[in-house]
Design an enzyme around this catalytic site. Sequence first.
Site, PDB file in Angstrom:
ATOM      1  N   ASP A   1      -4.113 -11.580  14.329  1.00 27.47           N
ATOM      2  CA  ASP A   1      -5.305 -10.365  13.236  1.00 27.47           C
ATOM      3  C   ASP A   1      -5.870  -9.948  14.717  1.00 27.47           C
ATOM      4  O   ASP A   1      -6.332 -11.378  15.071  1.00 27.47           O
ATOM      5  CB  ASP A   1      -5.768 -11.355  12.310  1.00 27.47           C
ATOM      6  CG  ASP A   1      -4.536 -10.598  10.881  1.00 27.47           C
ATOM      7  OD1 ASP A   1      -3.563 -10.426  11.097  1.00 27.47           O
ATOM      8  OD2 ASP A   1      -4.756 -10.544  10.078  1.00 27.47           O
TER       9      ASP A   1
ATOM     10  N   ASP B   1      -0.579  -5.060  -1.155  1.00 28.45           N
ATOM     11  CA  ASP B   1      -1.521  -5.840  -0.737  1.00 28.45           C
ATOM     12  C   ASP B   1      -2.695  -5.758  -2.160  1.00 28.45           C
ATOM     13  O   ASP B   1      -3.092  -4.653  -2.759  1.00 28.45           O
ATOM     14  CB  ASP B   1      -3.023  -5.328   0.111  1.00 28.45           C
ATOM     15  CG  ASP B   1      -2.019  -4.847   1.371  1.00 28.45           C
ATOM     16  OD1 ASP B   1      -0.934  -5.940   1.939  1.00 28.45           O
ATOM     17  OD2 ASP B   1      -2.395  -4.638   2.239  1.00 28.45           O
TER      18      ASP B   1
END
Length: 248
Positions: free
Chosen positions: A17, A137
């Site tokens: 990330d 998510d």
Amino acid sequence: MSEFNQSPDLVLLPAVDIAGGKAVRLTQGEAGTETNYGDPVEAAADWAGQGAEWIHLVDLDAAFGRGHNAAIIRRVIRQVRGVNIELSGGIRDDASLEAALSSGAKRINLGTAALENPEWAANVIGQYGEAIAVGLDVRGTTLAARGWTQEGGDLWGVLDRLEQAGCARYVVTDVTKDGTLRGPNIELLEQVMDRTDRPVIASGGVSSLDDIAALRALVPQGLEGAIVGKALYAGAFTLAEALDVASD
Ligand SMILES: O=C(O)c1ccccc1N[C@@H]1O[C@H](COP(=O)(O)O)[C@@H](O)[C@H]1O
């Protein structure tokens, strides 16, 4: 697949990330909770060197709508040629999707766009098939959008819609587990797999080799892979150890 078992290996996707040009891990996806792990190109090369077949690459600045890391993402992808890249973060329209597809990434994850722009998402799912996955998510069963700062609807309603659109694959993240090293949400994964025949990738909470083994046991139910982030960066186990368990 190992010599004696019947089901395929669990695919492991180490996460890289990127925020502000650095490899970071967040806790529960919250901006400001970053732990910095240095150069993303080096991180990706490290995972590739340890045997990763896939890397889950996220442009966090794009996901939060505060910029992008396009140049460094291109460098990461060039550096690990031969490793499959799953790319996500800020891919929300034709221009960002085309840039993502031409980056060399094998698979593109849609998040916010699949919630806020269902018609566009259905079109690109139809057009690009296996190259598109949708990231589900969630907090509880409520989807999270725009850097996980806004609610994006009910998981089951959106999953029904994506099934009708022919979505090829889902990446399921329990936001409340992400970056916490508290173990994956097995119940959530099972509930999603009960409702789709498409492959599912687990994300969030992996903390130990036991967690990898628990996820490996879900492969016959439709779990294809697991994203592993903080546990690898914190040295809870090595990728090589995890790959061993994933193929047991
Ligand atoms: O991965 C994270 O920690 C994360 C935290 C906050 C927001 C998003 C995060 N990750 C990835 O971003 C995409 C969603 O981006 P978008 O909504 O399409 O712009 C999602 O696939 C997550 O993997």
